[in-house]
Motif scaffolding. Structure first.
Motif, short mmCIF file in Angstrom:
data_model
loop_
_atom_site.label_atom_id
_atom_site.label_comp_id
_atom_site.label_asym_id
_atom_site.label_seq_id
_atom_site.Cartn_x
_atom_site.Cartn_y
_atom_site.Cartn_z
N GLU A 172 0.82 -1.22 0.00
CA GLU A 172 0.00 0.00 0.00
C GLU A 172 0.85 1.26 0.00
O GLU A 172 0.47 2.26 -0.63
CB GLU A 172 -0.95 -0.02 1.21
N GLU A 173 1.99 1.22 0.68
CA GLU A 173 2.88 2.39 0.68
C GLU A 173 3.38 2.68 -0.73
O GLU A 173 3.41 3.84 -1.17
CB GLU A 173 4.07 2.17 1.61
N LEU A 174 3.76 1.65 -1.46
CA LEU A 174 4.25 1.86 -2.82
C LEU A 174 3.14 2.31 -3.76
O LEU A 174 3.34 3.20 -4.60
CB LEU A 174 4.91 0.59 -3.35
N LYS A 175 1.96 1.74 -3.61
CA LYS A 175 0.84 2.12 -4.46
C LYS A 175 0.43 3.57 -4.25
O LYS A 175 -0.04 4.23 -5.17
CB LYS A 175 -0.35 1.19 -4.19
N ALA A 176 0.64 4.07 -3.03
CA ALA A 176 0.23 5.43 -2.70
C ALA A 176 1.21 6.49 -3.19
O ALA A 176 0.87 7.68 -3.24
CB ALA A 176 0.03 5.57 -1.20
N LEU A 177 2.42 6.09 -3.54
CA LEU A 177 3.43 7.07 -3.94
C LEU A 177 3.05 7.72 -5.27
O LEU A 177 2.77 7.05 -6.25
CB LEU A 177 4.80 6.40 -4.08
N ASP A 178 3.08 9.04 -5.28
CA ASP A 178 2.75 9.78 -6.50
C ASP A 178 3.90 10.68 -6.93
O ASP A 178 3.71 11.68 -7.61
CB ASP A 178 1.48 10.60 -6.30
N ILE A 179 5.11 10.32 -6.48
CA ILE A 179 6.32 11.06 -6.85
C ILE A 179 7.23 10.12 -7.65
O ILE A 179 7.09 8.91 -7.59
CB ILE A 179 7.06 11.60 -5.61
N PRO A 180 8.17 10.68 -8.41
CA PRO A 180 9.07 9.82 -9.18
C PRO A 180 9.87 8.88 -8.28
O PRO A 180 10.36 9.29 -7.21
CB PRO A 180 9.99 10.82 -9.89
N ALA A 181 10.01 7.65 -8.70
CA ALA A 181 10.76 6.66 -7.93
C ALA A 181 11.61 5.83 -8.87
O ALA A 181 11.13 5.34 -9.90
CB ALA A 181 9.82 5.76 -7.14
N LEU A 182 12.86 5.67 -8.52
CA LEU A 182 13.80 4.85 -9.28
C LEU A 182 14.02 3.54 -8.54
O LEU A 182 14.28 3.54 -7.33
CB LEU A 182 15.13 5.58 -9.45
N VAL A 183 13.89 2.43 -9.25
CA VAL A 183 14.07 1.10 -8.66
C VAL A 183 15.26 0.45 -9.33
O VAL A 183 15.27 0.26 -10.55
CB VAL A 183 12.81 0.24 -8.84
N ILE A 184 16.27 0.09 -8.52
CA ILE A 184 17.51 -0.49 -9.04
C ILE A 184 17.77 -1.82 -8.34
O ILE A 184 17.64 -1.92 -7.12
CB ILE A 184 18.71 0.45 -8.79
N GLN A 185 18.15 -2.82 -9.12
CA GLN A 185 18.52 -4.09 -8.52
C GLN A 185 19.33 -4.93 -9.49
O GLN A 185 19.20 -4.79 -10.71
CB GLN A 185 17.28 -4.88 -8.08
N GLY A 186 20.17 -5.78 -8.95
CA GLY A 186 20.89 -6.75 -9.76
C GLY A 186 20.04 -8.01 -9.91
O GLY A 186 19.34 -8.41 -8.97
N ASP A 187 20.11 -8.65 -11.06
CA ASP A 187 19.26 -9.82 -11.26
C ASP A 187 19.87 -11.11 -10.71
O ASP A 187 19.29 -12.19 -10.83
CB ASP A 187 18.88 -9.99 -12.73
N ASP A 188 21.06 -10.99 -10.06
CA ASP A 188 21.63 -12.14 -9.35
C ASP A 188 21.70 -11.84 -7.85
O ASP A 188 22.61 -12.29 -7.16
CB ASP A 188 23.02 -12.48 -9.88
N ASP A 189 20.74 -11.08 -7.38
CA ASP A 189 20.64 -10.76 -5.94
C ASP A 189 20.25 -12.03 -5.19
O ASP A 189 19.17 -12.58 -5.39
CB ASP A 189 19.58 -9.68 -5.75
N GLN A 190 21.14 -12.49 -4.30
CA GLN A 190 20.89 -13.72 -3.55
C GLN A 190 20.23 -13.47 -2.19
O GLN A 190 19.93 -14.42 -1.46
CB GLN A 190 22.20 -14.47 -3.32
N ILE A 191 20.00 -12.23 -1.86
CA ILE A 191 19.35 -11.88 -0.59
C ILE A 191 17.88 -11.54 -0.83
O ILE A 191 16.98 -12.12 -0.22
CB ILE A 191 20.06 -10.71 0.10
N VAL A 192 17.62 -10.60 -1.72
CA VAL A 192 16.26 -10.22 -2.10
C VAL A 192 16.01 -10.71 -3.53
O VAL A 192 16.60 -10.17 -4.47
CB VAL A 192 16.05 -8.69 -2.03
N PRO A 193 15.19 -11.71 -3.72
CA PRO A 193 14.91 -12.18 -5.09
C PRO A 193 14.37 -11.04 -5.95
O PRO A 193 13.48 -10.31 -5.52
CB PRO A 193 13.86 -13.27 -4.88
N VAL A 194 14.91 -10.90 -7.14
CA VAL A 194 14.53 -9.76 -7.98
C VAL A 194 13.04 -9.80 -8.34
O VAL A 194 12.41 -8.76 -8.55
CB VAL A 194 15.42 -9.71 -9.24
N LYS A 195 12.45 -11.01 -8.37
CA LYS A 195 11.02 -11.10 -8.68
C LYS A 195 10.16 -10.43 -7.62
O LYS A 195 9.12 -9.83 -7.94
CB LYS A 195 10.60 -12.58 -8.80
N VAL A 196 10.55 -10.55 -6.35
CA VAL A 196 9.76 -9.95 -5.28
C VAL A 196 10.28 -8.58 -4.88
O VAL A 196 9.66 -7.88 -4.08
CB VAL A 196 9.70 -10.86 -4.03
N GLY A 197 11.42 -8.20 -5.44
CA GLY A 197 11.98 -6.88 -5.20
C GLY A 197 11.61 -5.94 -6.33
O GLY A 197 10.47 -5.49 -6.46
#
Length: 276
Positions: free
Chosen positions: A210-235
């Motif tokens: 809900e916090e992310l859905k409510a954001l109405d300002i620009p947001a940049l999302v960065i991640q590596g696709d071999d992230d072994q801590i936070v799976p990129v699918k859920v990140g």
């Protein structure tokens, strides 16, 4: 050293590097189990480009007071709000890595975006990190439980294994291992109170949709696709679907600690986004 006194009397450490004539302000939130020192490459680079940079040690971490209570994401958000208000920061760019993404998301959920112009989520544990029937790609709760039990059993040993392996991706074939990064991660992480770093894992089981859905300002999302801590699918891939004004940047082969393994790219991404 700069501190503010929080509402419960706790001493809260922060860095504030403010070049003369600064053109923007960036506020950083670190990941588990680190401190503001995790951002030194980004802070140096941005300050060298005339941008004010502020970063704090979350309560119980680094040089901030090791309180027994209030080691939860709601209180982290309120602590961050106190820092922003006491420094009277406006039109800021909020940047969070890993657990820090949970903190900045909850900050906007509790305090709004009146002081925030943009946000950046780097390898963040949002919107939903933990596995659930409706979140099958998440990290299984027994894995989170393993983090907890490992800290209680032998935190020093665990805090060597994490940076030696998945955090920086040094367990991958052909990885260029930096013993310095491993030693630094351990030195910073072990500063935090066991209570605080243990309870941090509770924030990984929360839902920040809900916090992310409510954001109405620009947001940049960065991640590596071999992230072994936070799976990129859920990140990153899940987060970008929720953001109204989101931009996605994926680093092929990138590890969880992408700010350290790909600093030149991350620094330029941040500068370009701040100046856009």
């Amino acid at each position: 050293m700069p501190y503010i006194t929080l509402r419960d009397g706790a001493q809260f450490y922060y860095k504030d590097w403010n070049p003369q004539g600064s053109t923007a302000t960036v506020v950083f939130s670190h990941g588990w189990p680190l401190s503001s020192d995790a951002w030194e490459k980004q802070m140096f680079f941005l300050a060298d480009h005339g941008i004010r940079v502020v970063a704090h040690d979350r309560r119980g971490h680094g040089r901030s007071e090791q309180t027994w209570e209030r080691n939860d994401v709601d209180n982290w958000a309120d602590d961050l709000s106190e820092l922003i208000e006491k420094l009277d920061l406006k039109d800021i760019v909020l940047v969070g890595h890993s657990t820090g993404g949970c903190e900045i998301a909850r900050y906007t959920g509790r305090h709004g975006t009146s002081r925030v112009a943009k946000m950046v989520f780097i390898a963040s544990a949002v919107p939903r990190f933990a596995q659930a029937p409706d979140n099958p790609d998440g990290v299984p709760v027994p894995t989170i439980d393993f983090f907890r039990s490992s800290m209680l059993q032998d935190r020093a040993k665990f805090f060597i294994e994490v940076p030696t392996g998945p955090f920086f991706g040094f367990n991958r074939p052909g990885a260029k291992v930096s013993q310095g990064l491993i030693d630094s991660w351990f030195a910073v992480g072990i500063q935090g109170s066991l209570k605080a770093v243990y309870e941090t894992t509770r924030s990984w089981e929360n839902d920040y949709t809900e916090e992310l859905k409510a954001l109405d300002i620009p947001a940049l999302v960065i991640q590596g696709d071999d992230d072994q801590i936070v799976p990129v699918k859920v990140g990153a891939y899940a987060a970008i679907k929720l953001l109204k004004k989101g931009t996605l940047k994926i680093y092929p082969g990138g590890a969880h600690a992408i700010m350290d393994t790909e600093p030149e790219g991350i620094n330029q991404d941040l500068l370009s986004f701040i100046q856009s």
